[in-house]
Design a protein around this motif. Sequence first.
Motif, PDB file in Angstrom:
ATOM      1  N   ALA A   1       0.857  -1.185   0.000  1.00 36.78           N
ATOM      2  CA  ALA A   1       0.000   0.000   0.000  1.00 36.78           C
ATOM      3  C   ALA A   1       0.895   1.236   0.000  1.00 36.78           C
ATOM      4  O   ALA A   1       1.644   1.471   0.947  1.00 36.78           O
ATOM      5  N   VAL A   2       0.825   1.999  -1.081  1.00 40.15           N
ATOM      6  CA  VAL A   2       1.614   3.224  -1.233  1.00 40.15           C
ATOM      7  C   VAL A   2       0.654   4.405  -1.191  1.00 40.15           C
ATOM      8  O   VAL A   2      -0.271   4.490  -2.011  1.00 40.15           O
ATOM      9  N   LEU A   3       0.846   5.308  -0.239  1.00 34.19           N
ATOM     10  CA  LEU A   3       0.008   6.495  -0.108  1.00 34.19           C
ATOM     11  C   LEU A   3       0.761   7.702  -0.643  1.00 34.19           C
ATOM     12  O   LEU A   3       1.987   7.751  -0.588  1.00 34.19           O
ATOM     13  N   PHE A   4       0.015   8.685  -1.155  1.00 31.31           N
ATOM     14  CA  PHE A   4       0.699   9.919  -1.561  1.00 31.31           C
ATOM     15  C   PHE A   4      -0.045  11.137  -1.050  1.00 31.31           C
ATOM     16  O   PHE A   4      -1.261  11.165  -0.955  1.00 31.31           O
ATOM     17  N   GLY A   5       0.765  12.144  -0.676  1.00 36.69           N
ATOM     18  CA  GLY A   5       0.251  13.380  -0.100  1.00 36.69           C
ATOM     19  C   GLY A   5       0.742  13.526   1.336  1.00 36.69           C
ATOM     20  O   GLY A   5       1.498  12.714   1.853  1.00 36.69           O
ATOM     21  N   GLY A   6       0.299  14.588   1.968  1.00 42.53           N
ATOM     22  CA  GLY A   6       0.644  14.829   3.368  1.00 42.53           C
ATOM     23  C   GLY A   6       1.762  15.839   3.515  1.00 42.53           C
ATOM     24  O   GLY A   6       2.879  15.604   3.068  1.00 42.53           O
ATOM     25  N   ARG A   7       1.428  16.974   4.142  1.00 44.97           N
ATOM     26  CA  ARG A   7       2.448  17.988   4.397  1.00 44.97           C
ATOM     27  C   ARG A   7       2.458  18.429   5.857  1.00 44.97           C
ATOM     28  O   ARG A   7       3.500  18.602   6.447  1.00 44.97           O
ATOM     29  N   SER A   8       1.272  18.583   6.454  1.00 41.11           N
ATOM     30  CA  SER A   8       1.207  19.023   7.850  1.00 41.11           C
ATOM     31  C   SER A   8       1.502  17.856   8.783  1.00 41.11           C
ATOM     32  O   SER A   8       1.385  16.684   8.408  1.00 41.11           O
TER      33      SER A   8
ATOM     34  N   LEU B   1      -1.542   9.477   7.997  1.00 42.76           N
ATOM     35  CA  LEU B   1      -1.068   8.525   7.001  1.00 42.76           C
ATOM     36  C   LEU B   1      -0.252   7.412   7.651  1.00 42.76           C
ATOM     37  O   LEU B   1      -0.402   6.230   7.321  1.00 42.76           O
ATOM     38  N   VAL B   2       0.621   7.783   8.580  1.00 37.80           N
ATOM     39  CA  VAL B   2       1.435   6.773   9.261  1.00 37.80           C
ATOM     40  C   VAL B   2       0.554   5.826  10.064  1.00 37.80           C
ATOM     41  O   VAL B   2       0.788   4.611  10.103  1.00 37.80           O
ATOM     42  N   ALA B   3      -0.491   6.364  10.685  1.00 39.04           N
ATOM     43  CA  ALA B   3      -1.384   5.551  11.506  1.00 39.04           C
ATOM     44  C   ALA B   3      -2.162   4.527  10.692  1.00 39.04           C
ATOM     45  O   ALA B   3      -2.740   3.601  11.261  1.00 39.04           O
ATOM     46  N   ALA B   4      -2.173   4.686   9.364  1.00 34.36           N
ATOM     47  CA  ALA B   4      -2.827   3.703   8.499  1.00 34.36           C
ATOM     48  C   ALA B   4      -1.934   2.503   8.215  1.00 34.36           C
ATOM     49  O   ALA B   4      -2.370   1.550   7.576  1.00 34.36           O
ATOM     50  N   HIS B   5      -0.666   2.545   8.650  1.00 41.25           N
ATOM     51  CA  HIS B   5       0.288   1.443   8.510  1.00 41.25           C
ATOM     52  C   HIS B   5       0.573   1.071   7.046  1.00 41.25           C
ATOM     53  O   HIS B   5       0.548  -0.108   6.691  1.00 41.25           O
ATOM     54  N   PRO B   6       0.868   2.065   6.195  1.00 40.31           N
ATOM     55  CA  PRO B   6       1.183   1.726   4.801  1.00 40.31           C
ATOM     56  C   PRO B   6       2.595   1.165   4.678  1.00 40.31           C
ATOM     57  O   PRO B   6       3.358   1.113   5.644  1.00 40.31           O
ATOM     58  N   ASP B   7       2.948   0.787   3.466  1.00 44.78           N
ATOM     59  CA  ASP B   7       4.299   0.289   3.191  1.00 44.78           C
ATOM     60  C   ASP B   7       5.217   1.400   2.680  1.00 44.78           C
ATOM     61  O   ASP B   7       6.442   1.304   2.809  1.00 44.78           O
TER      62      ASP B   7
ATOM     63  N   PRO C   1      11.048  16.017   5.937  1.00 42.41           N
ATOM     64  CA  PRO C   1      11.516  16.118   7.327  1.00 42.41           C
ATOM     65  C   PRO C   1      10.432  15.804   8.346  1.00 42.41           C
ATOM     66  O   PRO C   1      10.697  15.174   9.374  1.00 42.41           O
ATOM     67  N   GLN C   2       9.199  16.240   8.072  1.00 47.71           N
ATOM     68  CA  GLN C   2       8.128  15.991   9.030  1.00 47.71           C
ATOM     69  C   GLN C   2       7.806  14.498   9.118  1.00 47.71           C
ATOM     70  O   GLN C   2       7.567  13.973  10.215  1.00 47.71           O
ATOM     71  N   LEU C   3       7.805  13.800   7.988  1.00 51.79           N
ATOM     72  CA  LEU C   3       7.545  12.357   8.034  1.00 51.79           C
ATOM     73  C   LEU C   3       8.664  11.647   8.785  1.00 51.79           C
ATOM     74  O   LEU C   3       8.404  10.734   9.590  1.00 51.79           O
TER      75      LEU C   3
END
Length: 288
Positions: free
Chosen positions: A252-259, A266-272, A280-282
Amino acid sequence: MAGILGASRLIWEANASVPGPISNRHGGHIQVIGHAGSGFFTPLNPFNPLPPSSLAGVEKALAQGADGVEIDVQLSQDSIPMLYHDPTLTSMTTGSGCVSQKPAAALVKLPYRGGWGYDLFQSERLITFETLLARVARYPRYPYLHLDLHEHDVCGGEYTRSPALVRALAASIRRYKVPPERLLILTTYQPTLRQLKQELPQVPLGLEVTKGENLSDGLAAARAIGVQAIVIPKAMATPEQVAQVQAAGFDAVLFGGRSAGSIRRLVAAHPDAIEVDNVPQLLRTLQR
């Protein structure tokens, strides 16, 4: 109903925290991929003056610690793969028309244009895919490259040049001996994925499922083609959908996310993997 779902998503995003440990198909490791390099022109959170899929944007994301980058690829008039995001050149360069209407030699002379607030800090021009391959080959560790194929040509018709794009990409990947395990080629267009399976059988492929599409239909199509990953936007990224993708045997690859909040969600969804607009924020969220 849409309003209730939207409110629920906002509450979840505000309260989302990073669970531990992460559970995904790669032992809890989430691949950090710079979305279009270091993201898009943005004034804040963070300020980014670099154009999407520009060489400086790619190098910035990798210098910040990304595992790799997602880049947007289109085909020039003379069948050279180029890095460029938007449907037309008018939106982000001093040129006009589409990438498909100009030869590569003319495209590489086009300066990006983001407006004075950005252009004081950038002097980028379009580059070819092979220019990128030559540059990343110098890195001590070859970065992951997610190639997002932009095949819908608003100036020349739908997908008419997709076969030529696949052939040109395959030739470049072979010429530069790109490690297949460091690639993911993704598109929404299923015939291209089938052609890629023939041209580059060792290279992982991803089917992008866009907002409004049925995820179950996408999973069925991906299974029939034999791809390795499902790519879904931030707006569709819930733990349930990510789990559905992974249970079907796909990354599962997610895209997006800045704040910080959207990245925590997104991290809480447990993607790969996450193709993120704020590397830096991620990394901070993942405590790396």
